[in-house]
Scaffold this motif. Structure first.
Motif, mmCIF file in Angstrom:
data_model
loop_
_atom_site.group_PDB
_atom_site.id
_atom_site.type_symbol
_atom_site.label_atom_id
_atom_site.label_comp_id
_atom_site.label_asym_id
_atom_site.label_seq_id
_atom_site.Cartn_x
_atom_site.Cartn_y
_atom_site.Cartn_z
ATOM 1 N N CYS A 22 -31.145 42.902 -3.092
ATOM 2 C CA CYS A 22 -32.023 42.570 -2.076
ATOM 3 C C CYS A 22 -33.329 42.247 -2.936
ATOM 4 C CB CYS A 22 -31.850 43.526 -1.130
ATOM 5 S SG CYS A 22 -33.434 43.293 -0.023
ATOM 6 N N ALA A 23 -33.823 41.248 -2.883
ATOM 7 C CA ALA A 23 -35.293 40.973 -3.501
ATOM 8 C C ALA A 23 -36.432 40.932 -2.677
ATOM 9 C CB ALA A 23 -35.132 39.675 -4.154
ATOM 10 N N ALA A 24 -37.183 41.798 -2.983
ATOM 11 C CA ALA A 24 -38.616 41.981 -2.036
ATOM 12 C C ALA A 24 -39.724 41.460 -2.521
ATOM 13 C CB ALA A 24 -38.381 43.571 -1.666
ATOM 14 N N SER A 25 -40.691 41.151 -1.644
ATOM 15 C CA SER A 25 -41.922 40.604 -2.431
ATOM 16 C C SER A 25 -42.916 40.668 -1.064
ATOM 17 C CB SER A 25 -41.646 39.307 -2.810
ATOM 18 O OG SER A 25 -41.350 38.260 -1.880
ATOM 19 N N GLY A 26 -43.957 40.749 -1.262
ATOM 20 C CA GLY A 26 -45.358 40.692 -0.159
ATOM 21 C C GLY A 26 -45.485 41.826 0.195
ATOM 22 N N PHE A 27 -45.066 42.899 -0.217
ATOM 23 C CA PHE A 27 -45.538 44.318 0.469
ATOM 24 C C PHE A 27 -45.448 45.351 -0.936
ATOM 25 C CE2 PHE A 27 -41.103 46.149 1.029
ATOM 26 C CZ PHE A 27 -40.472 45.055 1.087
ATOM 27 N N THR A 28 -45.726 46.427 -0.576
ATOM 28 C CA THR A 28 -45.647 47.645 -1.498
ATOM 29 C C THR A 28 -44.438 48.331 -1.534
ATOM 30 O OG1 THR A 28 -48.090 47.954 -1.098
ATOM 31 C CG2 THR A 28 -46.895 49.366 -2.587
ATOM 32 N N PHE A 29 -43.818 47.793 -2.256
ATOM 33 C CA PHE A 29 -42.341 47.942 -2.405
ATOM 34 C C PHE A 29 -41.917 49.586 -2.576
ATOM 35 C CE2 PHE A 29 -37.729 47.061 -2.740
ATOM 36 C CZ PHE A 29 -37.086 47.940 -3.528
ATOM 37 N N ASP A 30 -42.811 50.087 -3.193
ATOM 38 C CA ASP A 30 -42.518 51.703 -3.572
ATOM 39 C C ASP A 30 -42.536 52.427 -2.332
ATOM 40 O OD1 ASP A 30 -43.941 51.948 -7.170
ATOM 41 O OD2 ASP A 30 -42.733 50.450 -5.970
ATOM 42 N N ASP A 31 -43.473 51.877 -1.224
ATOM 43 C CA ASP A 31 -43.856 52.633 -0.216
ATOM 44 C C ASP A 31 -42.876 52.778 0.678
ATOM 45 O OD1 ASP A 31 -47.606 51.956 -0.362
ATOM 46 O OD2 ASP A 31 -46.398 53.417 -1.129
ATOM 47 N N TYR A 32 -41.741 51.822 0.737
ATOM 48 C CA TYR A 32 -40.690 51.572 1.775
ATOM 49 C C TYR A 32 -39.383 52.220 1.588
ATOM 50 C CZ TYR A 32 -43.805 48.230 4.302
ATOM 51 O OH TYR A 32 -44.967 47.801 4.838
ATOM 52 N N ALA A 33 -38.746 52.679 2.478
ATOM 53 C CA ALA A 33 -37.493 53.117 2.324
ATOM 54 C C ALA A 33 -36.330 51.674 2.546
ATOM 55 C CB ALA A 33 -36.904 54.057 3.279
ATOM 56 N N ILE A 34 -35.704 51.636 1.754
ATOM 57 C CA ILE A 34 -34.784 50.517 2.072
ATOM 58 C C ILE A 34 -33.439 50.839 2.612
ATOM 59 C CG2 ILE A 34 -33.863 48.342 0.754
ATOM 60 C CD1 ILE A 34 -36.872 48.382 0.885
ATOM 61 N N GLY A 35 -32.834 49.909 3.395
ATOM 62 C CA GLY A 35 -31.450 50.112 4.034
ATOM 63 C C GLY A 35 -30.663 48.908 4.246
ATOM 64 N N TRP A 36 -29.379 49.146 4.102
ATOM 65 C CA TRP A 36 -28.575 47.764 4.146
ATOM 66 C C TRP A 36 -27.744 48.229 5.790
ATOM 67 C CZ3 TRP A 36 -27.779 43.495 1.787
ATOM 68 C CH2 TRP A 36 -28.294 43.304 0.313
ATOM 69 N N PHE A 37 -27.987 47.202 6.522
ATOM 70 C CA PHE A 37 -27.226 47.430 7.744
ATOM 71 C C PHE A 37 -26.461 46.267 7.844
ATOM 72 C CE2 PHE A 37 -29.894 50.172 10.407
ATOM 73 C CZ PHE A 37 -30.862 50.160 9.570
ATOM 74 N N ARG A 38 -25.085 46.253 8.382
ATOM 75 C CA ARG A 38 -24.055 45.218 8.661
ATOM 76 C C ARG A 38 -23.813 44.932 10.229
ATOM 77 N NH1 ARG A 38 -18.694 48.241 5.941
ATOM 78 N NH2 ARG A 38 -18.428 49.637 7.854
ATOM 79 N N GLN A 39 -23.341 43.681 10.229
ATOM 80 C CA GLN A 39 -22.955 43.371 11.617
ATOM 81 C C GLN A 39 -21.623 42.428 11.672
ATOM 82 O OE1 GLN A 39 -26.230 41.531 14.261
ATOM 83 N NE2 GLN A 39 -25.122 42.281 16.261
ATOM 84 N N ALA A 40 -20.712 43.117 12.222
ATOM 85 C CA ALA A 40 -19.465 42.063 12.308
ATOM 86 C C ALA A 40 -19.380 41.577 13.604
ATOM 87 C CB ALA A 40 -18.376 43.070 12.320
ATOM 88 N N PRO A 41 -18.626 40.182 13.733
ATOM 89 C CA PRO A 41 -18.521 39.584 15.106
ATOM 90 C C PRO A 41 -18.218 40.541 16.191
ATOM 91 C CG PRO A 41 -17.586 38.258 13.267
ATOM 92 C CD PRO A 41 -17.789 39.825 12.727
ATOM 93 N N GLY A 42 -19.008 40.347 17.235
ATOM 94 C CA GLY A 42 -18.787 41.032 18.566
ATOM 95 C C GLY A 42 -19.218 42.574 18.559
ATOM 96 N N LYS A 43 -19.908 42.912 17.482
ATOM 97 C CA LYS A 43 -20.055 44.230 17.403
ATOM 98 C C LYS A 43 -21.428 44.354 17.202
ATOM 99 C CE LYS A 43 -15.689 46.161 15.415
ATOM 100 N NZ LYS A 43 -15.136 47.077 14.472
ATOM 101 N N GLU A 44 -22.077 45.759 17.604
ATOM 102 C CA GLU A 44 -23.713 45.899 17.067
ATOM 103 C C GLU A 44 -23.867 46.208 15.732
ATOM 104 O OE1 GLU A 44 -24.638 48.074 21.418
ATOM 105 O OE2 GLU A 44 -24.893 49.073 19.416
ATOM 106 N N ARG A 45 -24.964 45.946 15.305
ATOM 107 C CA ARG A 45 -25.525 46.357 13.899
ATOM 108 C C ARG A 45 -25.529 47.658 13.721
ATOM 109 N NH1 ARG A 45 -30.697 43.085 11.669
ATOM 110 N NH2 ARG A 45 -29.631 41.656 12.469
ATOM 111 N N GLU A 46 -25.119 48.196 12.660
ATOM 112 C CA GLU A 46 -24.836 49.441 12.148
ATOM 113 C C GLU A 46 -25.467 49.746 10.608
ATOM 114 O OE1 GLU A 46 -20.672 50.730 11.735
ATOM 115 O OE2 GLU A 46 -20.197 49.087 10.361
ATOM 116 N N GLY A 47 -26.177 50.946 10.738
ATOM 117 C CA GLY A 47 -26.458 51.258 9.491
ATOM 118 C C GLY A 47 -25.389 51.750 8.389
#
Length: 120
Positions: A22-47
């Motif tokens: 995940c490449a980030a730009s346009g904000f102060t990266f160090d100040d942000y927690a970063i997460g990955w989420f996923r969404q399978a077909p027919g399912k809700e997005r999950e952390g």
């Protein structure tokens, strides 16, 4: 302009590995927690996993614990999700998220997602 750009998805056989970036730009990266989420077909997005902005501590969903590893490189504004021992149930679109709270106001940015398909 704030951008989160995911890459590294693809098709892999069960038991294989992928590394998402995940490449980030346009904000102060160090100040942000970063997460990955996923969404399978027919399912809700999950952390899936997250890494803090302060001390780099990580958390993982029980379903990926021991198989996925999340790391960040603040010098490069990059986050990497190493996914090993992949299972068909890991098939989903994976999204990168940047999150912070400023004076009680949450700020969230999302990438466009990258497809991960695990064949049995």
């Amino acid at each position: 302009e704030v951008q989160l750009v995911e890459s590294g998805g693809g098709l892999v056989q069960a038991g294989g590995s992928l590394r998402l970036s995940c490449a980030a730009s346009g904000f102060t990266f160090d100040d942000y927690a970063i997460g990955w989420f996923r969404q399978a077909p027919g399912k809700e997005r999950e952390g899936v996993s997250c890494i803090s902005s302060s001390d780099g501590s990580t958390n993982y969903a029980d379903s990926v614990k021991g198989r996925f590893t999340l790391a960040r490189d603040n010098a490069k504004n990059m986050v990497y999700l190493q996914m090993n021992s992949l299972k068909p149930e890991d098939t989903a679109v994976y999204y990168c998220n940047a999150h912070t709270i400023v004076i009680l106001t949450p700020f969230d940015y999302w990438g466009q997602g990258t497809q991960v398909t695990v064949s049995s």
